[in-house]
Design a protein around this motif. Structure first.
Motif, mmCIF file in Angstrom:
data_model
loop_
_atom_site.group_PDB
_atom_site.id
_atom_site.type_symbol
_atom_site.label_atom_id
_atom_site.label_comp_id
_atom_site.label_asym_id
_atom_site.label_seq_id
_atom_site.Cartn_x
_atom_site.Cartn_y
_atom_site.Cartn_z
ATOM 1 N N UNK A 47 0.830 -1.208 0.000
ATOM 2 C CA UNK A 47 0.000 0.000 0.000
ATOM 3 C C UNK A 47 0.862 1.255 0.000
ATOM 4 N N UNK A 48 1.920 1.252 0.787
ATOM 5 C CA UNK A 48 2.811 2.417 0.844
ATOM 6 C C UNK A 48 3.446 2.688 -0.517
ATOM 7 N N UNK A 49 3.941 1.644 -1.157
ATOM 8 C CA UNK A 49 4.568 1.822 -2.466
ATOM 9 C C UNK A 49 3.550 2.243 -3.522
ATOM 10 N N UNK A 50 2.331 1.721 -3.440
ATOM 11 C CA UNK A 50 1.303 2.106 -4.402
ATOM 12 C C UNK A 50 0.933 3.573 -4.238
ATOM 13 N N UNK A 51 0.752 4.025 -3.010
ATOM 14 C CA UNK A 51 0.391 5.425 -2.777
ATOM 15 C C UNK A 51 1.513 6.346 -3.236
ATOM 16 N N UNK A 52 2.742 5.967 -3.004
ATOM 17 C CA UNK A 52 3.872 6.769 -3.466
ATOM 18 C C UNK A 52 3.900 6.854 -4.994
ATOM 19 N N UNK A 53 3.701 5.743 -5.659
ATOM 20 C CA UNK A 53 3.690 5.730 -7.119
ATOM 21 C C UNK A 53 2.529 6.515 -7.700
ATOM 22 N N UNK A 54 1.346 6.381 -7.109
ATOM 23 C CA UNK A 54 0.181 7.123 -7.584
ATOM 24 C C UNK A 54 0.383 8.619 -7.375
ATOM 25 N N UNK A 55 0.962 8.992 -6.247
ATOM 26 C CA UNK A 55 1.207 10.417 -5.983
ATOM 27 C C UNK A 55 2.202 10.997 -6.981
ATOM 28 N N UNK A 56 3.234 10.249 -7.308
ATOM 29 C CA UNK A 56 4.209 10.731 -8.286
ATOM 30 C C UNK A 56 3.605 10.845 -9.674
ATOM 31 N N UNK A 57 2.762 9.906 -10.047
ATOM 32 C CA UNK A 57 2.148 9.994 -11.374
ATOM 33 C C UNK A 57 1.066 11.072 -11.421
ATOM 34 N N UNK A 58 0.470 11.375 -10.310
ATOM 35 C CA UNK A 58 -0.563 12.420 -10.262
ATOM 36 C C UNK A 58 0.041 13.797 -10.525
ATOM 37 N N UNK A 59 1.326 13.964 -10.240
ATOM 38 C CA UNK A 59 1.951 15.255 -10.503
ATOM 39 C C UNK A 59 1.945 15.575 -11.997
ATOM 40 N N UNK A 60 1.976 14.567 -12.851
ATOM 41 C CA UNK A 60 1.916 14.810 -14.296
ATOM 42 C C UNK A 60 0.588 15.455 -14.659
ATOM 43 N N UNK A 61 -0.509 14.969 -14.094
ATOM 44 C CA UNK A 61 -1.817 15.555 -14.371
ATOM 45 C C UNK A 61 -1.901 16.977 -13.830
ATOM 46 N N UNK A 62 -1.321 17.218 -12.683
ATOM 47 C CA UNK A 62 -1.344 18.560 -12.114
ATOM 48 C C UNK A 62 -0.529 19.513 -12.975
ATOM 49 N N UNK A 63 0.621 19.055 -13.484
ATOM 50 C CA UNK A 63 1.424 19.900 -14.376
ATOM 51 C C UNK A 63 0.664 20.197 -15.667
ATOM 52 N N UNK A 64 -0.039 19.224 -16.204
ATOM 53 C CA UNK A 64 -0.840 19.450 -17.402
ATOM 54 C C UNK A 64 -1.928 20.475 -17.164
ATOM 55 N N UNK A 65 -2.587 20.385 -16.007
ATOM 56 C CA UNK A 65 -3.606 21.373 -15.657
ATOM 57 C C UNK A 65 -2.993 22.755 -15.505
ATOM 58 N N UNK A 66 -1.845 22.825 -14.868
ATOM 59 C CA UNK A 66 -1.164 24.100 -14.675
ATOM 60 C C UNK A 66 -0.779 24.728 -16.016
ATOM 61 N N UNK A 67 -0.250 23.928 -16.926
ATOM 62 C CA UNK A 67 0.129 24.438 -18.242
ATOM 63 C C UNK A 67 -1.091 24.942 -18.996
ATOM 64 N N UNK A 68 -2.189 24.191 -18.931
ATOM 65 C CA UNK A 68 -3.384 24.621 -19.651
ATOM 66 C C UNK A 68 -3.960 25.897 -19.066
ATOM 67 N N UNK A 69 -3.945 26.049 -17.751
ATOM 68 C CA UNK A 69 -4.442 27.283 -17.133
ATOM 69 C C UNK A 69 -3.558 28.467 -17.493
ATOM 70 N N UNK A 70 -2.255 28.251 -17.534
ATOM 71 C CA UNK A 70 -1.344 29.331 -17.931
ATOM 72 C C UNK A 70 -1.608 29.725 -19.382
ATOM 73 N N UNK A 71 -1.805 28.734 -20.248
ATOM 74 C CA UNK A 71 -2.077 29.036 -21.647
ATOM 75 C C UNK A 71 -3.361 29.821 -21.808
ATOM 76 N N UNK A 72 -4.395 29.436 -21.055
ATOM 77 C CA UNK A 72 -5.692 30.090 -21.232
ATOM 78 C C UNK A 72 -5.741 31.491 -20.647
ATOM 79 N N UNK A 73 -5.116 31.711 -19.514
ATOM 80 C CA UNK A 73 -5.316 32.971 -18.810
ATOM 81 C C UNK A 73 -4.136 33.939 -18.891
ATOM 82 N N UNK A 74 -2.975 33.499 -19.320
ATOM 83 C CA UNK A 74 -1.831 34.407 -19.385
ATOM 84 C C UNK A 74 -1.647 34.940 -20.797
ATOM 85 N N UNK A 75 -1.839 34.081 -21.803
ATOM 86 C CA UNK A 75 -1.630 34.519 -23.191
ATOM 87 C C UNK A 75 -2.882 35.106 -23.777
#
Length: 75
Positions: A47-75
């Motif tokens: 369980x510990x290793x799974x939660x660590x792996x899921x948390x690390x992979x979730x950062x990719x989705x958060x970065x994608x959301x961050x990039x899309x928000x920057x694209x929509x509201x900054x440019x």
């Protein structure tokens, strides 16, 4: 002058990072359930290793959301 349509398309493509993240997290969870079924004594470590792996992979989705928000509201 920026083209709003191209920025919207780029933001949509950035959000597609969440698609791969969801698939990866589903595979990780299914493999963790399989591992616990085979070796119930190691449930805590699995369980510990799974939660660590899921948390690390979730950062990719958060970065994608961050990039899309920057694209929509900054440019």
């Amino acid at each position: 002058m920026t083209d709003v349509g191209l920025i919207a398309i780029a933001a949509g493509i950035a959000i597609c990072a969440g698609l791969g993240t969801g698939i990866g997290e589903g595979i990780a969870a299914s493999k963790a359930v399989e591992a616990v079924g085979r070796n119930p004594e190691a449930e805590g470590k699995i369980r510990t290793m799974m939660i660590l792996g899921v948390a690390l992979s979730e950062t990719v989705a958060i970065y994608g959301l961050l990039v899309s928000l920057i694209l929509l509201f900054v440019y």
